[in-house]
Design an enzyme around this catalytic site. Structure first.
Site, mmCIF file in Angstrom:
data_model
loop_
_atom_site.group_PDB
_atom_site.id
_atom_site.type_symbol
_atom_site.label_atom_id
_atom_site.label_comp_id
_atom_site.label_asym_id
_atom_site.label_seq_id
_atom_site.Cartn_x
_atom_site.Cartn_y
_atom_site.Cartn_z
ATOM 1 N N GLY A 113 -2.812 -1.971 -7.468
ATOM 2 C CA GLY A 113 -1.460 -2.479 -7.294
ATOM 3 C C GLY A 113 -1.342 -3.877 -7.853
ATOM 4 N N SER A 114 -0.470 -4.670 -7.240
ATOM 5 C CA SER A 114 -0.165 -5.987 -7.793
ATOM 6 C C SER A 114 -1.257 -6.994 -7.473
ATOM 7 C CB SER A 114 1.160 -6.486 -7.210
ATOM 8 O OG SER A 114 1.012 -6.725 -5.827
ATOM 9 N N CYS A 148 -1.289 0.205 -15.930
ATOM 10 C CA CYS A 148 -2.132 -0.993 -15.840
ATOM 11 C C CYS A 148 -2.788 -1.302 -17.177
ATOM 12 C CB CYS A 148 -3.177 -0.822 -14.759
ATOM 13 S SG CYS A 148 -4.002 0.767 -14.848
ATOM 14 N N GLU A 164 -8.003 -3.067 -8.084
ATOM 15 C CA GLU A 164 -7.623 -3.028 -9.496
ATOM 16 C C GLU A 164 -6.270 -3.697 -9.562
ATOM 17 O OE1 GLU A 164 -6.912 0.778 -11.589
ATOM 18 O OE2 GLU A 164 -5.694 -0.685 -12.645
ATOM 19 N N GLY A 181 -0.300 -8.524 -3.957
ATOM 20 C CA GLY A 181 -0.645 -7.686 -2.815
ATOM 21 C C GLY A 181 -2.151 -7.542 -2.688
ATOM 22 N N GLY A 182 -2.815 -7.369 -3.810
ATOM 23 C CA GLY A 182 -4.274 -7.215 -3.799
ATOM 24 C C GLY A 182 -4.956 -8.464 -3.281
ATOM 25 N N GLU A 227 1.303 -11.203 -16.550
ATOM 26 C CA GLU A 227 1.580 -9.786 -16.760
ATOM 27 C C GLU A 227 3.004 -9.457 -16.307
ATOM 28 O OE1 GLU A 227 -0.569 -7.051 -14.247
ATOM 29 O OE2 GLU A 227 0.141 -5.309 -15.345
HETATM 30 P P1 NAP Z 1 2.069 -3.588 -4.552
HETATM 31 O O1 NAP Z 1 3.320 -4.282 -4.231
HETATM 32 O O2 NAP Z 1 0.866 -4.423 -4.736
HETATM 33 O O3 NAP Z 1 1.818 -2.528 -3.362
HETATM 34 C C1 NAP Z 1 0.679 -1.694 -3.364
HETATM 35 C C2 NAP Z 1 0.332 -1.342 -1.924
HETATM 36 O O4 NAP Z 1 -0.137 -2.498 -1.237
HETATM 37 C C3 NAP Z 1 1.494 -0.824 -1.126
HETATM 38 O O5 NAP Z 1 1.003 0.159 -0.247
HETATM 39 C C4 NAP Z 1 1.954 -2.025 -0.356
HETATM 40 O O6 NAP Z 1 2.543 -1.688 0.875
HETATM 41 C C5 NAP Z 1 0.681 -2.771 -0.103
HETATM 42 N N1 NAP Z 1 0.851 -4.218 -0.056
HETATM 43 C C6 NAP Z 1 1.439 -4.991 -1.001
HETATM 44 N N2 NAP Z 1 1.379 -6.283 -0.631
HETATM 45 C C7 NAP Z 1 0.752 -6.322 0.547
HETATM 46 C C8 NAP Z 1 0.395 -7.371 1.438
HETATM 47 N N3 NAP Z 1 0.683 -8.651 1.172
HETATM 48 N N4 NAP Z 1 -0.233 -7.049 2.580
HETATM 49 C C9 NAP Z 1 -0.498 -5.756 2.872
HETATM 50 N N5 NAP Z 1 -0.184 -4.732 2.078
HETATM 51 C C10 NAP Z 1 0.431 -5.005 0.929
HETATM 52 O O7 NAP Z 1 2.197 -2.689 -5.824
HETATM 53 P P2 NAP Z 1 3.314 -1.628 -6.276
HETATM 54 O O8 NAP Z 1 4.290 -1.387 -5.197
HETATM 55 O O9 NAP Z 1 2.585 -0.472 -6.785
HETATM 56 O O10 NAP Z 1 4.006 -2.272 -7.543
HETATM 57 C C11 NAP Z 1 4.405 -3.586 -7.580
HETATM 58 C C12 NAP Z 1 3.697 -4.302 -8.730
HETATM 59 O O11 NAP Z 1 2.284 -3.991 -8.727
HETATM 60 C C13 NAP Z 1 4.119 -3.883 -10.107
HETATM 61 O O12 NAP Z 1 5.298 -4.516 -10.504
HETATM 62 C C14 NAP Z 1 2.918 -4.271 -10.927
HETATM 63 O O13 NAP Z 1 2.976 -5.626 -11.255
HETATM 64 C C15 NAP Z 1 1.752 -4.026 -10.037
HETATM 65 N N6 NAP Z 1 1.021 -2.760 -10.274
HETATM 66 C C16 NAP Z 1 -0.197 -2.819 -10.866
HETATM 67 C C17 NAP Z 1 -0.935 -1.666 -11.063
HETATM 68 C C18 NAP Z 1 -2.297 -1.699 -11.659
HETATM 69 O O14 NAP Z 1 -2.789 -0.653 -12.030
HETATM 70 N N7 NAP Z 1 -2.978 -2.814 -11.711
HETATM 71 C C19 NAP Z 1 -0.422 -0.437 -10.678
HETATM 72 C C20 NAP Z 1 0.812 -0.391 -10.074
HETATM 73 C C21 NAP Z 1 1.512 -1.574 -9.874
HETATM 74 P P3 NAP Z 1 4.129 -1.421 1.012
HETATM 75 O O15 NAP Z 1 4.557 -0.756 -0.243
HETATM 76 O O16 NAP Z 1 4.218 -0.557 2.214
HETATM 77 O O17 NAP Z 1 4.765 -2.738 1.136
#
Ligand code: NAP
Length: 476
Positions: free
Chosen positions: A198-199, A259, A222, A202-203, A341
């Protein structure tokens, strides 16, 4: 007790029984899951299509990749080399004298998997993290992604039923939903690791949370990746228009929500690639996977476009429109935020005048999942290739980084911020994240796992007294 904590407790109770199953037995369970998903492919694809707006062909391909991946991890644990089984017989003549030492990898226990938004099958409930953890005998608790709740629930039902029918211990696969439950999951005492795609934001928050626990646990994230591409002047002169077509296909694939999307392309000044690229940019405004991703795309792209010296070469009109930005190397060096990114269909061309300017830009780059080089066969690219290998998990020569094969040699990782670890989340060695080495010293045969018995009853490849030994009759 929260649902997540109860799930982890349940998983911890069955972890020893699950770990005790043979690799072949776990492979059979993974095969059952794959068969169950394949049998319901039409319905799974329909639900995922409604929730994500991803095209049917893409979803079918992704589901096929997901079930093939489950079977491949089954093959990995059946073959057995992943255990790194090593036997050093006692040698009093060694310096210093050596006791009998035998080492192997063991499953770590319950693993939390944070499903990704951008692959509703391959990096979600039954995706690579789940498959690799189950393969080595670790119970899994998936925190589902809110971007595809119906697909997640449907997949989870099929996985749970397949495991139950196959006789797996009850509790080796569970799911939780919601942000708060995700936090409870990470905090649960008996959890042993977290896998995340994910992001970066968040990561990072979850990584810090794993570290702040009373008993810290590994976090396998990742995260963000720019996936830079370098085009040499010779390659541009030889095939600039073809490179433009290839780049257009890659950065707009899946509306840029990969990604591995090439987010930065270093081209010589006055390049044929730059001249041809605008013609391949698709008009329109795709629906992004989630409203948050759509907002993040529009604001990130507009922020980059507003940097003094950055030109909008193509697109850029609508909120989610595919866009090409361009700038000179000097602009990038003065505005490093151009390297942030932006998840979605945008790529940034950066023009370099000569090799020195190219090197100066390269020095500013952080770690990435991939780096790609387009050069002509007669060019000496040794230095560039070596530099790229120091900053990326996968170095491509020709081709484009989107599309990640699942194989024995794959590496989908890289230095921070691509990941926070040295491990891969795709390919055979992804299982290594959920294993812990143990050495047994002077152990009686009765206390040793079968993988370390002298007669190699599992028939697995092992290193014995320093020599790699293949079994006469391979396992499987
Ligand atoms: P995300 O916002 O990082 O969320 C991924 C997961 O982590 C979700 O289950 C989310 O829960 C949880 N989460 C996020 N922030 C958190 C925190 N501070 N504490 C606890 N849990 C947390 O990613 P996304 O929703 O997939 O997409 C958002 C952004 O992530 C994209 O715009 C992109 O920049 C990036 N992304 C990167 C990749 C990669 O392969 N590296 C893949 C997809 C997305 P909730 O949804 O329940 O809030």
């Amino acid at each position: 007790m929260s649902h997540a904590r109860a799930a982890v407790h349940r998983a911890a109770r069955v972890a020893p029984a699950f770990a005790a199953l043979s690799g072949a037995r776990r492979a059979e369970l993974l095969g059952r899951i794959a068969d169950a998903l394949d049998a319901r492919a039409d319905e799974l694809v329909a639900v995922a299509g409604q929730e994500t707006d991803l095209p049917e062909a893409r979803l079918r391909g992704e589901l096929a990749r997901t079930t093939a991946q489950l079977r491949k991890f089954g093959a990995v644990v059946t073959e057995g080399a992943y255990l790194e089984a090593t036997v050093d017989h006692a040698d009093p003549g060694d310096t210093p004298p050596r006791p009998d030492l035998r080492r192997m990898l063991r499953p770590i226990g319950p693993v939390a998997v944070f499903a990704a938004s951008n692959f509703p099958f391959a990096f979600s409930v039954a995706g690579g993290d789940t498959a690799s953890a189950l393969a080595v005998g670790c119970p899994v608790i998936v925190k589902t992604h809110p971007g595809h709740p119906g697909t997640s629930a449907f997949t989870a039902t099929l996985v749970a039923a397949a495991l139950a029918e196959g006789g797996a211990p009850d509790g080796v696969f569970q799911t939780v939903e919601g942000f708060e439950e995700g936090l409870e999951l990470v905090d649960a005492d008996e959890l042993e690791a977290v896998a995340f795609t994910g992001s970066l934001r968040g990561g990072r928050a979850l990584l810090d949370r794993c570290t702040a626990r009373e008993r810290p646990i590994p976090f396998y994230g990742e995260l963000g990746s720019l996936n830079p591409v370098v085009v040499t002047p010779d390659a541009d002169a030889a095939r600039g228009a073809a490179l433009a077509a290839g780049l257009a296909g890659s950065f707009q694939l899946g509306d840029g929500q990969f990604c591995t999307k090439p987010g930065l392309v270093l081209v010589p000044e006055g390049s044929a690639l730059e001249a041809a690229l605008p013609d391949s940019v698709v008009a329109g405004e795709p629906r992004m996977l989630t409203p948050a991703i759509a907002d993040g795309y529009a604001s990130g792209r507009d922020r980059a476009a507003a940097i003094p010296g950055v030109e909008v070469l193509a697109g850029g009109g609508g909120a989610t429109a595919p866009t090409v930005l361009a700038a000179d190397a000097a602009t990038l060096l003065a505005h490093r935020e151009l390297l942030d990114e932006v998840f979605g269909p945008v790529t940034v061309l950066v023009r370099y005048r000569d090799a020195a300017a190219l090197q100066e830009v390269l020095e500013t780059l952080e770690g990435s999942l991939t780096m790609t080089l387009h050069a002509e066969p007669e060019e000496d690219v040794t230095g560039l290739a070596d530099w790229m290998a120091g900053r990326a998990g996968r170095v491509l020569f020709g081709g484009w980084p989107t599309g990640v094969a699942v194989s024995w040699a794959q590496h989908h990782g890289g230095p921070w911020p691509a990941t926070n670890t040295v491990f891969t989340s795709v390919g055979a060695t992804a299982v290594r994240r959920f294993l812990r080495p143990v050495a047994y010293q002077d152990a009686p045969a009765s206390a040793l796992p079968e993988a370390l018995h002298d007669d190699n009853p599992l028939g697995i490849p092992r290193r014995v007294d320093g020599v790699y030994v293949l079994p006469a009759t391979p396992a499987g």
